[in-house]
Design an enzyme around this catalytic site. Structure first.
Site, short mmCIF file in Angstrom:
data_model
loop_
_atom_site.label_atom_id
_atom_site.label_comp_id
_atom_site.label_asym_id
_atom_site.label_seq_id
_atom_site.Cartn_x
_atom_site.Cartn_y
_atom_site.Cartn_z
N LYS A 54 20.71 82.21 36.95
CA LYS A 54 21.61 81.20 36.39
C LYS A 54 22.46 81.86 35.30
O LYS A 54 22.01 82.07 34.19
CB LYS A 54 20.80 80.04 35.81
CG LYS A 54 21.55 79.12 34.84
CD LYS A 54 22.70 78.39 35.48
CE LYS A 54 23.45 77.55 34.45
NZ LYS A 54 24.32 78.38 33.57
N SER A 77 19.83 81.29 23.11
CA SER A 77 19.48 80.79 21.79
C SER A 77 17.97 80.61 21.65
O SER A 77 17.25 80.37 22.62
CB SER A 77 20.18 79.45 21.53
OG SER A 77 19.56 78.41 22.25
N THR A 78 17.52 80.70 20.42
CA THR A 78 16.10 80.48 20.11
C THR A 78 15.69 79.07 20.49
O THR A 78 14.60 78.85 21.06
CB THR A 78 15.85 80.72 18.61
OG1 THR A 78 16.24 82.06 18.29
CG2 THR A 78 14.40 80.51 18.24
N GLU A 122 15.00 87.29 24.82
CA GLU A 122 15.71 87.85 23.66
C GLU A 122 16.62 86.74 23.18
O GLU A 122 17.47 86.24 23.92
CB GLU A 122 16.50 89.10 24.06
CG GLU A 122 17.05 89.86 22.86
CD GLU A 122 18.53 89.66 22.67
OE1 GLU A 122 18.90 89.01 21.66
OE2 GLU A 122 19.31 90.12 23.50
N CYS A 175 24.49 89.62 19.82
CA CYS A 175 23.18 89.23 19.28
C CYS A 175 22.86 90.04 18.03
O CYS A 175 22.14 89.57 17.15
CB CYS A 175 22.08 89.46 20.32
SG CYS A 175 22.45 88.89 21.98
N GLU A 230 22.01 81.38 12.07
CA GLU A 230 22.84 82.12 13.02
C GLU A 230 24.16 81.38 13.23
O GLU A 230 24.17 80.19 13.56
CB GLU A 230 22.12 82.29 14.35
CG GLU A 230 22.90 83.14 15.35
CD GLU A 230 22.14 83.37 16.64
OE1 GLU A 230 22.19 84.50 17.15
OE2 GLU A 230 21.50 82.43 17.14
#
Length: 543
Positions: free
Chosen positions: A212, A266-267, A293, A327, A425
Site C-alpha cells: 500500500k 507516523s508514530t 520506522e 524522517c 514532529e
C-alpha cells in the site's frame, strides 16, 4: 537448474550522477521531465500480475504546480485488499520454494534496469510527483533504491551462509524460510527508495506482499511496479493497492494469514496498527512480525568547540533539503551562547541563497511540501511561533499556496528548551534553536536526551575529542543514527543502516541484514549419519 554454489555479485554504492550543465544525464532527464509533465497517465492497481481499474479515480497533481495533472489513480479499498491478499497467498507456495539465487536474480536485474533505462523515468516521477529537486531525486529514487536492491541480495546471501556447527557423524543446517502468510508493506511519500525497499526486502526472502503506497507517491510507485515486472517478478509476489489507508489496513490486519507488517510513516499510525494486531493476536496463524520506522524530532547539538561554518551548513542542509520532509531532518538545535551570534549570521546568509520553486529548474534548492494538509499544519506552527513571546522568527516564516504548497525555510529561536517546537514532529522546513549558556552544557545534553519522545537521528559538533566521547555516551539512546560533525540526514545503504528506537520505531535497520532477518522463520535441520541402535547409555553400566 544449477547445483552451483553461486556467489552473488559484490555490491558497491551506486555513483551519484552530477546533472551538471552539458552532461548527457541532464539532457535526458530534462527531456523526460518535459514528456512526463505533458501527459496524464492512468495508474491501476496490480493484483496477481493484472492491472485492476476500479473507476474510483483520484487526481495526482504536482505539489509545486497545482495545475499540473500527472495521473489519475484508480483507488482501491477493502475489496481490492482482500483480492491482493488472496493473490499473495496463492503465489506463496511456489515463490517461497523458489531458490534464493533465482529470487535474487530478479532484484539484481531490477537494479540494473534502474541504473540505466528506468533512471530518468523514476527520477522524473519523484521530482514531478513528490517535488524533489534533481539532486534529492537522484540520491533517493536512483542511488538509494539501486543500493537497497543490490546490498539486500548480498545481506541475504550472508544469512544463507551463516550455518551452525556440526559434530562428528551429524550435519546441521539452517534453512531461512519465508514467513507463512503474506506481508503487508505500507510506504511513505518522502522516499521513493523506502517505497521500493519495504515490499522487495520481504519478497527477496521468499515472502509474498501486499503493498500500500502513500497516496502522495502514486506516480513513482507505479513506475517501481513496472520496473519489478520488467525485471521478471512473477504475478502475485508483490501486489499493489492504492487508496485511503484505513480500509485497506483494516482488511489486511483482519486476515488470519497476516505474517508481518513492514511500515514507514507516523508514530501515531504505527501505534494504531500495532494495537489492531494486538487486539486480534489470537486469530493469527503465527505471531505477525511488526517492523516500523516512524517519527523523529532530530537534533543538532553544538559544543562550544564546534567549527562554525561546518555547523551552519549542516543546519541548513539538514533542516531544509527536501523541505524538511525527511524522517531524519534537523528540526531542533542546541547552540552554545558563545557561538550563537556567528552561527546565526552564517545560517541566515545561507538561507538567503536558497532558491525555492519549480524543481524542473535545476537551480532550485527547495520545492513544495507534499500536500495541502501538510502545508496548513506547518503554517499553523509558524503562526503560533509568531504569536508566542518565548519565540522569535530569525529568518523565513512566509507561506504561499496559490501556485504550489510553498513554505519558506524558517529559522526560529526559542527561550524555552521544552517548547512544543523543540518536542513535536513538524515534518516541514522549520528549524528551532535553543541557545544554552555555556555553563549549562550538561543540562543542555540532558534536555536534548529527554525532551522529545523520538530517537531517530542526531548530530553532535565539536573539535574537542573528549567532548565527542562524552556526548556520544550521554546521548547514546537519543538517536539510532548518530552523526559526528555531519548533518543528521543522508544515511547510505551499506554504510549507515537506518532506524531509531523509542517513538521512532523498532530500529530494525533498513539497509542491513538485521532487517532481512525479520522476514525469515528459520528452520534448523539435523541429520544423523550414525543414529543409535541401542537404548542404554554408557553411564547405565553395572559397577
Amino acid at each position: 537448474m544449477s547445483d552451483a554454489r553461486a556467489a552473488v555479485p559484490p555490491p558497491s554504492n551506486e555513483p551519484t550522477l552530477s546533472y551538471a550543465p552539458g552532461t548527457p544525464e541532464r539532457a535526458l532527464l530534462k527531456q523526460t521531465l518535459g514528456r512526463m509533465g505533458a501527459e496524464t497517465i492512468d495508474i491501476p492497481n496490480v493484483i496477481a500480475g493484472k492491472e485492476i481499474a476500479t473507476g474510483a479515480l483520484r487526481e495526482v497533481r504536482s505539489p509545486h504546480k497545482h495545475a499540473l495533472l500527472l495521473a489519475r489513480c484508480h483507488e482501491g479499498g477493502a475489496k481490492e485488499a482482500e483480492q491482493a491478499a488472496g493473490a499473495a497467498l496463492a503465489a506463496w507456495p511456489e515463490w517461497s520454494r523458489t531458490p534464493f539465487t533465482a529470487r535474487a536474480a530478479i532484484f539484481l536485474k531490477a537494479a540494473e534496469l534502474l541504473a540505466t533505462r528506468y533512471r530518468p523515468t523514476l527520477n522524473a516521477a519523484t521530482m514531478l510527483g513528490q517535488s524533489k529537486t534533481v539532486y534529492q531525486a537522484e540520491i533517493d529514487s536512483a542511488c538509494e533504491l539501486i543500493d537497497f536492491l543490490r546490498f539486500n541480495v548480498a545481506f541475504a546471501e550472508r544469512i544463507h551462509e551463516d550455518q551452525p556447527q556440526s559434530s562428528a557423524g551429524t550435519w546441521n543446517q539452517a534453512d531461512p524460510r519465508a514467513l507463512e502468510g503474506f506481508v503487508f508493506a505500507a510506504t511513505p511519500f518522502n522516499f521513493t527508495a523506502i517505497a521500493g525497499n519495504l515490499p522487495t526486502a520481504p519478497a527477496l526472502m521468499g515472502n509474498t506482499v501486499v503493498w500500500k503506497p502513500s497516496q502522495n507517491a502514486a506516480l513513482s510507485a507505479h513506475y517501481i511496479m513496472r520496473l519489478l515486472i520488467d525485471a521478471g517478478l512473477p504475478p502475485g509476489v508483490i501486489n499493489v493497492v492504492y487508496g485511503a489507508p484505513q480500509p485497506i489496513a483494516d482488511a489486511l490486519i483482519a486476515r488470519p494469514e497476516l505474517a508481518g507488517v513492514h511500515f514507514t510513516g507516523s508514530t501515531e499510525v504505527f501505534r494504531s496498527l500495532w494495537k489492531n494486531v494486538g487486539d486480534r493476536i489470537a486469530s493469527y496463524r503465527n505471531f505477525p512480525r511488526l517492523v516500523g520506522e516512524t517519527g523523529g524530532k532530530d537534533f543538532v547539538f553544538a559544543h562550544p568547540s564546534a567549527e562554525v561554518d561546518a555547523l551552519a551548513v549542516a543546519l541548513v542542509r539538514g533542516a531544509f533539503e527536501y523541505q524538511g520532509q525527511k524522517c531524519s531532518a534537523a528540526s531542533r538545535a542546541y547552540l552554545p551562547a558563545s557561538l550563537y551570534a556567528r552561527v546565526k549570521e552564517r545560517v541566515v546568509a545561507l538561507m538567503a541563497d536558497i532558491r525555492m520553486g519549480d524543481v524542473a529548474d535545476f537551480r532550485t534548492f527547495m520545492g513544495a511540501v507534499i500536500d495541502r494538509r501538510s502545508f496548513e499544519r506547518i503554517g499553523r506552527y509558524i503562526e503560533q511561533a509568531r504569536a508566542d513571546a518565548s519565540c522569535s522568527i530569525v529568518a523565513g516564516g512566509s507561506v504561499s499556496g496559490e501556485e504550489g504548497f510553498f513554505v519558506q525555510p524558517t529559522f526560529i529561536e526559542t527561550k524555552d528548551p521544552k517548547h512544543r517546537l523543540m518536542c513535536e514532529e513538524i515534518f516541514g522546513p522549520v528549524l528551532t534553536a535553543w541557545v544554552y549558556p555555556d555553563s549549562e552544557y550538561e543540562r543542555a545534553l540532558e534536555i536534548c536526551d529527554s525532551s522529545a519522545p523520538y530517537a531517530l537521528t542526531g548530530a553532535f559538533f565539536a573539535r574537542d575529542r573528549a567532548a565527542v566521547l562524552h556526548a556520544s555516551s550521554k546521548l547514546r539512546h537519543a538517536a539510532g543514527n548518530f552523526y559526528i560533525n555531519d548533518k543528521p540526514t543522508g544515511a547510505v545503504v551499506g554504510q549507515q543502516p537506518f532506524g531509531g528506537a523509542r517513538a521512532s520505531g523498532t530500529n530494525d535497520k533498513a539497509g542491513s541484514a538485521l532487517n532481512l532477518l525479520r522476514w525469515t522463520s528459520p528452520r534448523i535441520i539435523k541429520e544423523n549419519f550414525a543414529p543409535p541402535v541401542g537404548l542404554a547409555y554408557p553411564s547405565m553400566g553395572a559397577e
